[in-house]
Motif scaffolding. Structure first.
Motif, PDB file in Angstrom:
ATOM      1  N   GLU A 260      31.251  31.593  -8.533  1.00 12.01           N
ATOM      2  CA  GLU A 260      32.588  31.384  -9.091  1.00 12.01           C
ATOM      3  C   GLU A 260      33.568  30.843  -8.053  1.00 12.01           C
ATOM      4  O   GLU A 260      34.779  30.856  -8.265  1.00 12.01           O
ATOM      5  CB  GLU A 260      33.139  32.704  -9.650  1.00 12.01           C
ATOM      6  N   ARG A 261      33.061  30.337  -6.947  1.00 10.13           N
ATOM      7  CA  ARG A 261      33.958  29.911  -5.870  1.00 10.13           C
ATOM      8  C   ARG A 261      34.904  28.787  -6.306  1.00 10.13           C
ATOM      9  O   ARG A 261      36.063  28.744  -5.868  1.00 10.13           O
ATOM     10  CB  ARG A 261      33.141  29.461  -4.660  1.00 10.13           C
ATOM     11  N   GLU A 262      34.431  27.909  -7.170  1.00  7.30           N
ATOM     12  CA  GLU A 262      35.288  26.810  -7.630  1.00  7.30           C
ATOM     13  C   GLU A 262      36.544  27.342  -8.303  1.00  7.30           C
ATOM     14  O   GLU A 262      37.655  26.845  -8.072  1.00  7.30           O
ATOM     15  CB  GLU A 262      34.503  25.934  -8.604  1.00  7.30           C
TER      16      GLU A 262
ATOM     17  N   THR B 265      43.180  35.836   0.766  1.00  5.86           N
ATOM     18  CA  THR B 265      42.202  36.090  -0.294  1.00  5.86           C
ATOM     19  C   THR B 265      40.793  35.859   0.227  1.00  5.86           C
ATOM     20  O   THR B 265      40.561  35.015   1.111  1.00  5.86           O
ATOM     21  CB  THR B 265      42.462  35.192  -1.510  1.00  5.86           C
ATOM     22  N   PHE B 266      39.841  36.595  -0.377  1.00  2.00           N
ATOM     23  CA  PHE B 266      38.461  36.594   0.106  1.00  2.00           C
ATOM     24  C   PHE B 266      37.510  36.500  -1.081  1.00  2.00           C
ATOM     25  O   PHE B 266      37.692  37.200  -2.087  1.00  2.00           O
ATOM     26  CB  PHE B 266      38.183  37.865   0.912  1.00  2.00           C
ATOM     27  N   CYS B 267      36.501  35.647  -0.944  1.00  2.00           N
ATOM     28  CA  CYS B 267      35.590  35.368  -2.055  1.00  2.00           C
ATOM     29  C   CYS B 267      34.157  35.277  -1.529  1.00  2.00           C
ATOM     30  O   CYS B 267      33.935  34.792  -0.410  1.00  2.00           O
ATOM     31  CB  CYS B 267      35.992  34.054  -2.728  1.00  2.00           C
TER      32      CYS B 267
ATOM     33  N   HIS C  28      42.799  31.391   2.168  1.00  2.00           N
ATOM     34  CA  HIS C  28      41.559  31.712   1.453  1.00  2.00           C
ATOM     35  C   HIS C  28      40.334  31.622   2.362  1.00  2.00           C
ATOM     36  O   HIS C  28      40.186  30.662   3.131  1.00  2.00           O
ATOM     37  CB  HIS C  28      41.397  30.743   0.280  1.00  2.00           C
ATOM     38  N   SER C  29      39.448  32.616   2.250  1.00  2.00           N
ATOM     39  CA  SER C  29      38.188  32.641   3.001  1.00  2.00           C
ATOM     40  C   SER C  29      37.031  32.841   2.038  1.00  2.00           C
ATOM     41  O   SER C  29      37.161  33.572   1.046  1.00  2.00           O
ATOM     42  CB  SER C  29      38.193  33.768   4.045  1.00  2.00           C
TER      43      SER C  29
END
Length: 640
Positions: free
Chosen positions: A295-297, A283-285, A310-311
């Motif tokens: 919204e990273r949290e 997953t990428f954010c 996750h990245s």
């Protein structure tokens, strides 16, 4: 996934022209190329290999070689179609999806598009009939531009492949520009150039003997379903359809991941992937230092829940360095500022995967946008006609003095919309420039070029053509036919393909969409809760607080950027001699926008819209004279 290009002409086609067009879009397909050449038709493609990596080269041919096709996209039901074709005696040389097209055409003619489940734009040449068929998928995931001159037709996945030939680089279409200023994108069937258009979603184009016919083969039917609705059963059906649509989009021979913003939609897709993947999902954010946009949290929480790999990417300043790259890749002016984080997260993802899934489409089919609830509340107001202008003025004043997302801004919107019909309310909400604001910023010459043109007519037509059961679901249907293909899908297609990355959207599976379109409005928005049924269906998949929190959207802190890091660029782009001499925008009106924004009034979207047009023009038409001689008041300006 590929990029395609080609040309047909009864008097002959130069193969090198099409070869050059394909070279312009190499980023869409870095893994290979193909070219079909005959005197009156040349079809070319660039390939990004995902399915049948070894044997899936194009063009593809019928057994006798008279029917040939080039294809951009993915057909998710290709295994079923291959079995059917083999049973009917066809010989298939490879094991992928593109070869199915020519054989399905032999069986069903143009109607075979109804058999395809996926995203696509393709060109099919019938050599026996000297006939070209172009088609675009139902929703408009994959783009296709085309133009006709002197009986010759050219087409390409990207506009730049057409206009690289100066003979095909026309004038800026004033009507297309007029619509762009309203919607932040150029809607189909227009392109920014006169003489070149976009094939609309769900449409086919046939060229034969120098004549062209465009037909629409699909439109989402939002007619309400008859009979009782049992919420629990509908929620279960939604889960089944989402799991199936996701499973189909996980097919491929290259690494697959997902965009994970932390919102409901992308989180739902990641949950559906994790339930069907033997390996951790990648997953990428992308996030921002400004807490109101970050919204990273929430993305981390979903990633932890499902054990994803996750990245993250942090945007800490206005991204000056990426603007020129975006201007080149976006062939037309495009002012959705979320293209910046979309492009950057695509670039990051492409280092690890070749395919990403996303949550696009859920807002439009399940009722996720704040504007739906706002329009629903506004529809309950009854305002005397004489009061409407006063409320409109008061609402605009409140909005201009308030910050994004504030109560004061919501009150302003409510006042501004109160006296308008539903379609006009929607147009006002979606307008970067209203008709009045466009007239105020145009020169007299530009005003004359678009006299009588109303961008709102596009919305009114889509609203009137909808079969939805209430104004709320009709507006969602309008979004499916305008905002979704014109803005969101363009943004994702260009941003991902610029990085040789394929994006797939489970919520845009047409089987899921057709089921959801018939749901009653109260299962989409209820008691102020958006995406009511979707959230109920996801109750066991995602944390309750994530489902209940207010939608943030994928925005950027544009207003603050234009008062800080981007302020010098905005001023230089919009006020120098190059911009002034175009003769399109009144320099005094532009200067006023910049000055008022610097002093605290929010004109960020309008300034950004003007900037993107200017950046686009300087990137794609650097040597073109600004304008023909025009009249500005009593003074005649000459082209420079």
């Amino acid at each position: 996934m590929c990029g395609i290009a080609g040309a047909v002409c009864s008097s002959g086609v130069d193969p090198e022209t099409v070869r050059g067009m394909c070279g312009t879009i190499t980023h869409r397909g870095p893994d290979g190329s193909g070219l079909h050449v005959e005197p009156s038709a040349v079809l070319g493609m660039r390939r990004l290999a995902v399915v049948d990596v070894v044997g899936g080269d194009q063009p593809v041919y019928s057994e006798d070689g008279t029917i040939v096709a080039v294809f951009n996209g993915e057909i998710y039901n290709f295994a079923e179609l291959r079995t059917e074709l083999l049973d009917r005696g066809h010989r298939l040389a490879a094991s992928g999806d593109s070869e199915c097209l020519v054989h399905l055409y032999e069986e069903h003619g143009d109607a075979f598009v109804h058999r395809l489940r996926g995203m696509f734009a393709f060109a099919l040449w019938d050599g026996r009939r000297r006939r070209l068929l172009l088609a675009r998928d139902r929703v408009g995931k994959k783009p296709l531009y085309w133009g006709m001159r002197s009986g010759s037709l050219r087409f390409a996945s990207e506009l730049k492949a057409l206009i690289d030939d100066p003979r095909w680089r026309g004038e800026v279409d004033p009507v297309a520009l007029h619509h762009y200023l309203t919607f932040q994108y150029v809607p189909a069937p227009w392109s920014i150039f006169e003489g070149i258009g976009k094939l609309p979603p769900g449409s086919t184009l046939v060229w034969q003997d120098g004549q062209v016919r465009v037909d629409r083969y699909w439109r989402l039917d939002a007619t309400p379903r008859l009979g009782p609705v049992v919420e629990a059963e509908e929620a279960e059906r939604l889960r089944e359809l989402l799991l199936e649509a996701t499973r189909l989009r996980m097919i491929g021979e290259r690494p697959i991941g997902a965009f994970l913003s932390g919102g409901v939609d992308s989180s739902a897709v990641v949950a559906a992937m994790a339930r069907q993947s033997p390996q951790p999902v990648r997953t990428f954010c992308v996030g921002f230092e400004e807490t109101g946009f970050d919204e990273r949290e929430h993305a981390r929480e979903v990633a932890a829940r499902y054990g994803t790999d996750h990245s993250e990417l942090l945007l800490s300043a206005s991204p000056l360095d990426v603007l020129s790259t975006l201007a080149w890749h976006f062939d037309e002016p495009f002012a959705d500022s979320s293209a910046i984080p979309t492009f950057l997260v695509a670039k990051m993802s492409s280092r690890e995967v070749t395919v990403v899934l996303n949550g696009d489409g859920a807002d439009e089919i399940f009722g996720g946008y704040r504007r739906y609830a706002l329009l629903q509340r506004a529809s309950r107001l009854r305002v005397p006609p004489t009061a409407a202008p006063l409320l409109d003025a008061a609402g605009r004043s409140l909005r201009s003095l308030s910050r994004r997302g504030s109560l004061l801004r919501r009150v302003g919107w409510g006042l501004e919309l109160a006296g308008l019909p539903t379609a006009d309310r929607y147009t006002r909400l979606m307008s970067y420039f209203t008709e009045r604001q466009k007239r105020e910023i145009y020169t007299p010459w530009q005003c004359g070029r678009v006299a009588g043109v109303r961008s709102g007519a596009i919305i009114e037509r889509a609203f009137e053509e909808s079969f939805a059961g209430c104004d709320l679901t009709r507006i969602m249907d309008v979004d499916v036919n305008t905002y979704l293909p014109g803005d969101l899908l363009v943004k994702v297609d260009i941003s991902t393909m610029a990085n040789s990355l394929e994006a797939r959207s489970p919520f845009l599976d047409h089987v899921l969409m057709e089921w959801a379109a018939g749901l009653p409005g109260e299962l989409k928005i209820r008691g102020g809760t958006s995406k009511y049924l979707l959230k109920r269906a996801l109750a066991d998949w995602l944390p309750a607080h994530l489902l209940q929190r207010q939608k943030m959207g994928f925005g950027v802190p544009l207003a603050s950027w234009l008062r800080t890091g981007l302020r010098p660029l905005a001023h230089d782009l919009l006020t120098d001699a190059t911009a002034r001499n175009r003769g399109i925008f009144d320099p005094r009106a532009v200067a006023r926008l910049l000055s008022e924004h610097a002093r605290g009034r929010d004109h960020a979207n309008r300034i950004w819209t003007l900037m993107q047009f200017e950046l686009w023009h300087r990137t794609h038409l650097p040597a073109q004279p600004a304008v023909r001689p025009v009249v500005d008041g009593q003074r005649r300006l000459r082209s420079m």
